[in-house]
Design a protein around this motif. Structure first.
Motif, PDB file in Angstrom:
ATOM      1  N   UNK A  10       0.673  -1.271  -0.056  1.00 27.40           N
ATOM      2  CA  UNK A  10      -0.108   0.024   0.048  1.00 27.40           C
ATOM      3  C   UNK A  10       0.814   1.285   0.073  1.00 27.40           C
ATOM      4  N   UNK A  11       1.719   1.186   0.793  1.00 31.24           N
ATOM      5  CA  UNK A  11       2.833   2.356   1.002  1.00 31.24           C
ATOM      6  C   UNK A  11       3.487   2.725  -0.411  1.00 31.24           C
ATOM      7  N   UNK A  12       4.238   1.558  -0.916  1.00 23.78           N
ATOM      8  CA  UNK A  12       4.887   1.773  -2.068  1.00 23.78           C
ATOM      9  C   UNK A  12       4.035   2.371  -3.106  1.00 23.78           C
ATOM     10  N   UNK A  13       2.543   1.776  -3.387  1.00 22.74           N
ATOM     11  CA  UNK A  13       1.858   2.035  -4.300  1.00 22.74           C
ATOM     12  C   UNK A  13       1.664   3.446  -4.025  1.00 22.74           C
ATOM     13  N   UNK A  14       1.370   4.281  -2.857  1.00 25.21           N
ATOM     14  CA  UNK A  14       0.995   5.274  -2.710  1.00 25.21           C
ATOM     15  C   UNK A  14       2.094   6.345  -3.139  1.00 25.21           C
ATOM     16  N   UNK A  15       3.258   5.881  -2.785  1.00 23.96           N
ATOM     17  CA  UNK A  15       4.341   6.815  -2.959  1.00 23.96           C
ATOM     18  C   UNK A  15       4.633   6.898  -4.673  1.00 23.96           C
ATOM     19  N   UNK A  16       4.235   5.981  -5.372  1.00 20.06           N
ATOM     20  CA  UNK A  16       4.501   5.823  -6.773  1.00 20.06           C
ATOM     21  C   UNK A  16       3.372   6.759  -7.513  1.00 20.06           C
ATOM     22  N   UNK A  17       1.949   6.357  -6.783  1.00 21.98           N
ATOM     23  CA  UNK A  17       0.781   7.192  -7.568  1.00 21.98           C
ATOM     24  C   UNK A  17       0.961   8.611  -7.193  1.00 21.98           C
ATOM     25  N   UNK A  18       1.304   9.201  -6.014  1.00 17.11           N
ATOM     26  CA  UNK A  18       1.683  10.516  -5.745  1.00 17.11           C
ATOM     27  C   UNK A  18       2.698  11.071  -6.787  1.00 17.11           C
ATOM     28  N   UNK A  19       3.815  10.324  -6.883  1.00 19.66           N
ATOM     29  CA  UNK A  19       4.915  10.824  -7.705  1.00 19.66           C
ATOM     30  C   UNK A  19       4.316  10.963  -9.341  1.00 19.66           C
ATOM     31  N   UNK A  20       3.365  10.241  -9.570  1.00 17.36           N
ATOM     32  CA  UNK A  20       2.674  10.377 -10.886  1.00 17.36           C
ATOM     33  C   UNK A  20       1.985  11.538 -10.959  1.00 17.36           C
ATOM     34  N   UNK A  21       1.090  11.625  -9.840  1.00 16.39           N
ATOM     35  CA  UNK A  21       0.112  12.784  -9.842  1.00 16.39           C
ATOM     36  C   UNK A  21       0.953  14.225  -9.907  1.00 16.39           C
ATOM     37  N   UNK A  22       2.043  14.223  -9.184  1.00 13.32           N
ATOM     38  CA  UNK A  22       3.079  15.398  -8.982  1.00 13.32           C
ATOM     39  C   UNK A  22       3.769  15.518 -10.253  1.00 13.32           C
ATOM     40  N   UNK A  23       3.688  14.699 -11.241  1.00 14.66           N
ATOM     41  CA  UNK A  23       4.523  15.031 -12.415  1.00 14.66           C
ATOM     42  C   UNK A  23       6.088  14.563 -12.226  1.00 14.66           C
ATOM     43  N   UNK A  24       6.171  14.003 -10.974  1.00 16.09           N
ATOM     44  CA  UNK A  24       7.990  13.683 -10.797  1.00 16.09           C
ATOM     45  C   UNK A  24       8.251  12.513 -11.580  1.00 16.09           C
ATOM     46  N   UNK A  25       7.498  11.700 -11.868  1.00 17.32           N
ATOM     47  CA  UNK A  25       7.477  10.471 -12.720  1.00 17.32           C
ATOM     48  C   UNK A  25       7.113  10.766 -14.047  1.00 17.32           C
ATOM     49  N   UNK A  26       7.869  11.036 -15.190  1.00 21.42           N
ATOM     50  CA  UNK A  26       7.664  11.070 -16.373  1.00 21.42           C
ATOM     51  C   UNK A  26       7.167   9.938 -17.279  1.00 21.42           C
ATOM     52  N   UNK A  27       6.218  10.178 -18.140  1.00 19.28           N
ATOM     53  CA  UNK A  27       6.087   9.051 -18.940  1.00 19.28           C
ATOM     54  C   UNK A  27       6.992   8.302 -19.458  1.00 19.28           C
ATOM     55  N   UNK A  28       7.040   7.110 -19.471  1.00 21.65           N
ATOM     56  CA  UNK A  28       8.112   6.153 -20.071  1.00 21.65           C
ATOM     57  C   UNK A  28       9.212   5.815 -19.028  1.00 21.65           C
ATOM     58  N   UNK A  29       9.049   6.316 -17.730  1.00 27.13           N
ATOM     59  CA  UNK A  29      10.092   6.181 -16.826  1.00 27.13           C
ATOM     60  C   UNK A  29      10.216   4.718 -16.633  1.00 27.13           C
ATOM     61  N   UNK A  30      11.256   3.855 -16.433  1.00 27.39           N
ATOM     62  CA  UNK A  30      11.497   2.607 -16.129  1.00 27.39           C
ATOM     63  C   UNK A  30      11.492   2.408 -14.749  1.00 27.39           C
ATOM     64  N   UNK A  31      10.828   1.632 -14.277  1.00 28.40           N
ATOM     65  CA  UNK A  31      10.619   1.315 -12.941  1.00 28.40           C
ATOM     66  C   UNK A  31      11.170   0.024 -12.426  1.00 28.40           C
ATOM     67  N   UNK A  32      12.460   0.073 -12.093  1.00 25.84           N
ATOM     68  CA  UNK A  32      13.440  -1.022 -11.928  1.00 25.84           C
ATOM     69  C   UNK A  32      13.103  -1.528 -10.411  1.00 25.84           C
ATOM     70  N   UNK A  33      12.618  -2.877 -10.490  1.00 28.20           N
ATOM     71  CA  UNK A  33      12.085  -3.541  -9.205  1.00 28.20           C
ATOM     72  C   UNK A  33      13.288  -3.353  -8.236  1.00 28.20           C
TER      73      UNK A  33
END
Length: 233
Positions: A10-33
């Motif tokens: 849940x916590x990881x999901x929310x951090x990534x979701x927020x980063x997308x909303x804030x436009x810190x994670x750009x389209x096409x960014x690789x999400x290396x596990x």
């Protein structure tokens, strides 16, 4: 998920979701596990669960044997997403007029005041996220879980579309003046006025979009530096 104990995914999901909303994670960014596991201090299994949820919402693309990337909608997909959001926002707006109570109206006003404060102090990322959360809270007030699920996907996808296709160099955001106008119409339970204002609001967002160049990939550790700093403090 308010009031419930959050799991690690849940916590990881929310951090990534927020980063997308804030436009810190750009389209096409690789999400290396492996990198994300190091950042959040969790196993790759936890990371995969969080990414699977984001994949279900279509904001992350899960590529077999090649890893996950932040979605990068084509122009045609962007148009479909914007159209879908109009349909969902209309339904949500009508239900908010029926369901919103005085406490929720005050919560909406406070959210917009917080949004305005972020933009006033130059914190664009947080302001953009709060703009999106305003629309997500409307979907909560609507008391229709399927609409809320659709809205979570559409709001985050729209943030990616804005990052990818926005005209000019300035990051756009929802107008908090228009948000206040919407709240007044909700308080009056005026469906016709509320829907007209919402459609006008979405017109302004659409007017800022155009086909643009792909953004440069962001560094994951830089994006989630706030998490890293908390781990070392």
């Amino acid at each position: 998920m308010k009031g419930e104990k959050k799991t690690q995914d849940d916590i990881v999901y929310e951090h990534i979701f927020d980063a997308i909303l804030e436009q810190r994670l750009a389209p096409g960014t690789k999400l290396n596990e492996e990198s994300l596991g190091e950042i959040f201090g969790v196993s790759r299994t936890i990371i995969r669960r969080a990414l699977a949820r984001l994949g279900y919402e279509q904001v992350v693309v899960l590529r077999p044997n090649r890893g996950a990337v932040v979605a990068s909608p084509t122009l045609d997909e962007a148009r479909q997403i914007v159209f879908a959001r109009r349909v969902v926002e209309k339904a949500v707006t009508e239900l908010v007029c029926e369901n919103a109570d005085a406490s929720q109206i005050e919560q909406l006003k406070q959210m917009v005041r917080d949004e305005q404060a972020c933009f006033d102090r130059g914190d664009l990322g947080a302001g953009i996220r709060l703009s999106g959360e305003f629309h997500l809270f409307l979907a909560e007030i609507a008391k229709n879980p399927p609409l809320l699920s659709f809205q979570r996907s559409l709001v985050s996808l729209c943030s990616l579309i804005i990052a990818q296709y926005e005209k000019g160099e300035t990051k756009s955001h929802c107008s908090y003046d228009e948000h206040f106008e919407l709240i007044d119409a909700f308080a009056q339970r005026d469906k016709e006025k509320s829907v007209a204002l919402m459609m006008h609001h979405l017109d302004h967002i659409e007017d800022k979009l155009n086909l643009g160049d792909e953004k440069e990939e962001n560094d994951l550790k830089s994006i989630f530096s706030n998490v890293m700093s908390r781990k070392t403090s």
